[in-house]
Design a protein around this motif. Structure first.
Motif, PDB file in Angstrom:
ATOM      1  N   ASN A  95      53.420  50.006  58.597  1.00  0.00           N
ATOM      2  CA  ASN A  95      53.547  50.497  60.008  1.00  0.00           C
ATOM      3  C   ASN A  95      55.046  50.005  60.575  1.00  0.00           C
ATOM      4  O   ASN A  95      55.590  48.980  60.047  1.00  0.00           O
ATOM      5  CB  ASN A  95      52.416  50.288  60.820  1.00  0.00           C
ATOM      6  CG  ASN A  95      52.164  48.942  60.854  1.00  0.00           C
ATOM      7  OD1 ASN A  95      53.073  47.940  61.276  1.00  0.00           O
ATOM      8  ND2 ASN A  95      50.741  48.564  60.746  1.00  0.00           N
ATOM      9  N   VAL A  96      54.991  50.644  61.769  1.00  0.00           N
ATOM     10  CA  VAL A  96      56.382  50.241  62.379  1.00  0.00           C
ATOM     11  C   VAL A  96      56.421  48.852  63.038  1.00  0.00           C
ATOM     12  O   VAL A  96      57.317  48.074  63.165  1.00  0.00           O
ATOM     13  CB  VAL A  96      56.545  51.097  63.650  1.00  0.00           C
ATOM     14  CG1 VAL A  96      57.510  50.623  64.372  1.00  0.00           C
ATOM     15  CG2 VAL A  96      56.986  52.574  63.227  1.00  0.00           C
ATOM     16  N   PHE A 149      57.974  52.430  72.439  1.00  0.00           N
ATOM     17  CA  PHE A 149      56.478  52.482  72.040  1.00  0.00           C
ATOM     18  C   PHE A 149      55.904  50.893  72.416  1.00  0.00           C
ATOM     19  O   PHE A 149      56.616  50.037  72.018  1.00  0.00           O
ATOM     20  CB  PHE A 149      56.330  52.687  70.617  1.00  0.00           C
ATOM     21  CG  PHE A 149      54.999  53.245  70.393  1.00  0.00           C
ATOM     22  CD1 PHE A 149      54.393  54.217  70.668  1.00  0.00           C
ATOM     23  CD2 PHE A 149      54.179  52.005  69.617  1.00  0.00           C
ATOM     24  CE1 PHE A 149      52.898  54.460  70.668  1.00  0.00           C
ATOM     25  CE2 PHE A 149      52.638  52.336  69.332  1.00  0.00           C
ATOM     26  CZ  PHE A 149      52.053  53.520  69.870  1.00  0.00           C
ATOM     27  N   SER A 200      53.816  48.929  71.263  1.00  0.00           N
ATOM     28  CA  SER A 200      53.586  47.983  70.031  1.00  0.00           C
ATOM     29  C   SER A 200      54.932  47.248  70.143  1.00  0.00           C
ATOM     30  O   SER A 200      54.850  46.061  69.619  1.00  0.00           O
ATOM     31  CB  SER A 200      53.310  48.956  68.794  1.00  0.00           C
ATOM     32  OG  SER A 200      52.710  48.105  67.903  1.00  0.00           O
ATOM     33  N   SER A 228      63.564  53.833  71.496  1.00  0.00           N
ATOM     34  CA  SER A 228      63.086  54.961  70.529  1.00  0.00           C
ATOM     35  C   SER A 228      64.131  56.091  70.698  1.00  0.00           C
ATOM     36  O   SER A 228      64.667  56.591  71.670  1.00  0.00           O
ATOM     37  CB  SER A 228      61.544  55.466  71.438  1.00  0.00           C
ATOM     38  OG  SER A 228      60.695  54.505  70.836  1.00  0.00           O
ATOM     39  N   PHE A 230      57.676  58.642  72.830  1.00  0.00           N
ATOM     40  CA  PHE A 230      56.539  59.030  72.533  1.00  0.00           C
ATOM     41  C   PHE A 230      55.885  59.751  73.542  1.00  0.00           C
ATOM     42  O   PHE A 230      55.052  60.763  73.325  1.00  0.00           O
ATOM     43  CB  PHE A 230      55.603  58.049  72.047  1.00  0.00           C
ATOM     44  CG  PHE A 230      55.149  57.229  72.929  1.00  0.00           C
ATOM     45  CD1 PHE A 230      55.635  56.011  73.773  1.00  0.00           C
ATOM     46  CD2 PHE A 230      53.550  57.387  73.238  1.00  0.00           C
ATOM     47  CE1 PHE A 230      55.083  55.322  74.704  1.00  0.00           C
ATOM     48  CE2 PHE A 230      52.943  56.653  74.421  1.00  0.00           C
ATOM     49  CZ  PHE A 230      53.794  55.653  75.008  1.00  0.00           C
ATOM     50  N   TYR A 263      60.314  57.027  64.985  1.00  0.00           N
ATOM     51  CA  TYR A 263      59.124  57.692  64.862  1.00  0.00           C
ATOM     52  C   TYR A 263      58.870  59.271  65.231  1.00  0.00           C
ATOM     53  O   TYR A 263      58.222  60.036  64.480  1.00  0.00           O
ATOM     54  CB  TYR A 263      57.723  56.939  65.317  1.00  0.00           C
ATOM     55  CG  TYR A 263      56.608  56.796  64.290  1.00  0.00           C
ATOM     56  CD1 TYR A 263      56.080  58.115  63.925  1.00  0.00           C
ATOM     57  CD2 TYR A 263      55.882  55.608  64.247  1.00  0.00           C
ATOM     58  CE1 TYR A 263      55.067  57.707  62.847  1.00  0.00           C
ATOM     59  CE2 TYR A 263      54.866  55.522  63.495  1.00  0.00           C
ATOM     60  CZ  TYR A 263      54.187  56.659  62.882  1.00  0.00           C
ATOM     61  OH  TYR A 263      53.196  56.707  61.792  1.00  0.00           O
ATOM     62  N   GLN A 264      59.304  59.459  66.527  1.00  0.00           N
ATOM     63  CA  GLN A 264      59.258  60.573  66.825  1.00  0.00           C
ATOM     64  C   GLN A 264      60.334  61.579  66.694  1.00  0.00           C
ATOM     65  O   GLN A 264      60.348  62.950  67.226  1.00  0.00           O
ATOM     66  CB  GLN A 264      58.832  60.564  68.505  1.00  0.00           C
ATOM     67  CG  GLN A 264      57.597  59.946  68.725  1.00  0.00           C
ATOM     68  CD  GLN A 264      56.322  60.984  68.445  1.00  0.00           C
ATOM     69  OE1 GLN A 264      56.416  62.025  68.337  1.00  0.00           O
ATOM     70  NE2 GLN A 264      55.222  60.326  68.707  1.00  0.00           N
ATOM     71  N   LYS A 298      53.195  61.414  61.834  1.00  0.00           N
ATOM     72  CA  LYS A 298      53.389  62.481  62.746  1.00  0.00           C
ATOM     73  C   LYS A 298      54.138  63.553  61.998  1.00  0.00           C
ATOM     74  O   LYS A 298      53.434  64.158  61.116  1.00  0.00           O
ATOM     75  CB  LYS A 298      54.141  61.900  64.071  1.00  0.00           C
ATOM     76  CG  LYS A 298      53.347  60.611  64.424  1.00  0.00           C
ATOM     77  CD  LYS A 298      54.142  59.851  65.639  1.00  0.00           C
ATOM     78  CE  LYS A 298      53.395  58.477  65.718  1.00  0.00           C
ATOM     79  NZ  LYS A 298      52.224  58.540  66.560  1.00  0.00           N
TER      80      LYS A 298
END
Ligand SMILES: Cc1ncc(COP(=O)(O)O)c(C=O)c1O
Length: 383
Positions: free
Chosen positions: A82-83, A110, A112, A157, A161, A188-189, A212
């Motif tokens: 994961n990220v 994000f 996290s 990012s 998100f 990710y997005q 996603k």
């Protein structure tokens, strides 16, 4: 005629739901089930030999499928879980004890990632967060101004998100490099819905996951590191797969592999990589530019439908700065979301945002209309 609708038959869940939640969990391609079966068949029939017959190399061979989506070169992307792990790994390569100890991040990043960064304060990092004034956008100038000669790393990012705001990565990388800082971009997005080319952008690190827009399911994150940095980076968060000779099982400090394996750690998540491949192959086959073109058209339609219904949107109106999601700001968003899901219209709710609605390449225009009609009806009924 929308040629991308031909893909619908490959995604079983589209047969009985209105699937507007690819920003959270992309629909499962039927082929993924076949691939998971291939994993168990291989395990059952080849046993231990499977490692030498492909499993060991999978973090890189599967990473190549991501590489062609994000513009990385051959064998430049490695797969992780994961990220959050990738962020910990990258930041563990850097020395936070000197004068250049600033980590510039932004209010739409994000959480996290933030958790990892604040953990670095124990070893000297100074975390500076550039806030979003409205929870939707992140003005470029204050972000650029925060990057100075004491900055070691800038984290953004690419697409936020919460609001789907698209940041100007090129300008951020330019400023960071002028100041001698490095950039880690969370894709990710964006990857799979907004075109991104890590080599053109010259980002130093990029990371993201498969849950996603890539329709790859959980457990398969990825990490890109700019090739000319490899030799200078020695991740403290590491493991035996990153060793130059892992099967020598040497005790003591690690001798890092010369290739991208140096950015791995322990045993990889093999079943997740089997599951994820089909999604990547489909995205590669369609091509992100075609996905983006459709996405821009459909998100514009969602914004127009929201305007007609008198529902405010908490998403950027400029199509170039808007990713794949439109957020509907209705007062009772949580309850409306629960009822939409009960009706098999799959969306989600985020505090300080509202109802997030995301078409993807497999979405039909009529589904946009019926989703907004249902939000409107439920929002009105609750007034
Ligand atoms: C931009 C972004 N980064 C990271 C994550 C999650 O990171 P991880 O792979 O560590 O769960 C998400 C969503 O879950 C996200 O939207």
């Amino acid at each position: 005629m929308d040629p991308l609708l031909a893909w619908r038959k490959e995604f079983p869940i589209l047969g009985h739901t209105t699937y507007m939640i690819s920003h959270s969990l992309g629909a499962m391609p039927q082929r993924a089930a076949d691939r998971v079966r291939e994993f168990t068949d291989t395990w059952a029939t080849r046993g231990i030999r499977a490692w030498a017959e492909g499993w060991w190399e999978m973090p890189v061979t599967v990473g190549n499928l991501i590489g062609s989506i994000i513009g990385a070169g051959d064998c430049e992307v490695v797969m992780h879980q994961n990220v959050s792990i990738c962020q910990s790994l990258v930041t563990s390569c850097l020395d936070w004890s000197g004068r250049r100890n600033k980590l510039v991040t932004e209010g739409l990043n994000f959480p996290s990632n933030d958790y990892v960064y604040h953990g670095l304060e124990r070893i000297g990092a100074r975390v500076v967060t550039v806030p979003s004034p409205d929870g939707i956008t992140l003005p470029l100038d204050p972000l650029l101004a925060a990057i100075d000669e004491e900055t070691l790393l800038v984290s953004v990012s690419h697409v936020a998100f919460r609001s789907s705001y698209v940041q100007d990565l090129a300008a951020i990388v330019k400023r960071a490099h002028e100041m001698g800082a490095m950039v880690i971009a969370d894709l990710y997005q964006s990857a799979g819905t907004v075109p991104v080319n890590v080599r053109d952008l010259q980002v130093d690190f990029a990371t993201g996951g498969s849950v996603k827009w890539l329709c790859g399911g959980p457990g398969a994150g990825y990490l890109y590191v700019r090739r000319d940095l490899w030799d200078s980076l020695q991740p403290a968060a590491t493991g035996w797969m990153a060793h130059e000779e892992p099967f020598a099982f040497e005790a003591g400090p690690i001798r890092y592999a010369g290739d991208a394996f140096r950015f791995l750690n322990g045993t990889p998540n093999v079943p997740a990589m089997y599951a994820a491949r089909s999604g990547y192959e489909i995205i590669n086959e369609i091509g992100v530019p075609a996905i983006r073109e459709k996405s821009k058209r459909q998100t514009a339609r969602l914004v127009a439908l929201a305007d007609d219904a008198g529902i405010p949107v908490r998403t950027c109106r400029d199509p170039e700065r808007r990713g794949g999601v439109v957020t509907f700001d209705v007062p009772n968003a949580k309850e409306v979301t629960q009822e939409l899901i009960r009706r098999e219209i799959l969306v989600d709710y985020r505090p300080k945002a509202g109802i997030r609605v995301a078409p993807h390449f497999y979405t039909a225009d009529e589904e946009l209309d019926s989703t907004v009609a249902a939000i409107r009806e439920l929002a009105l009924a609750a007034r």
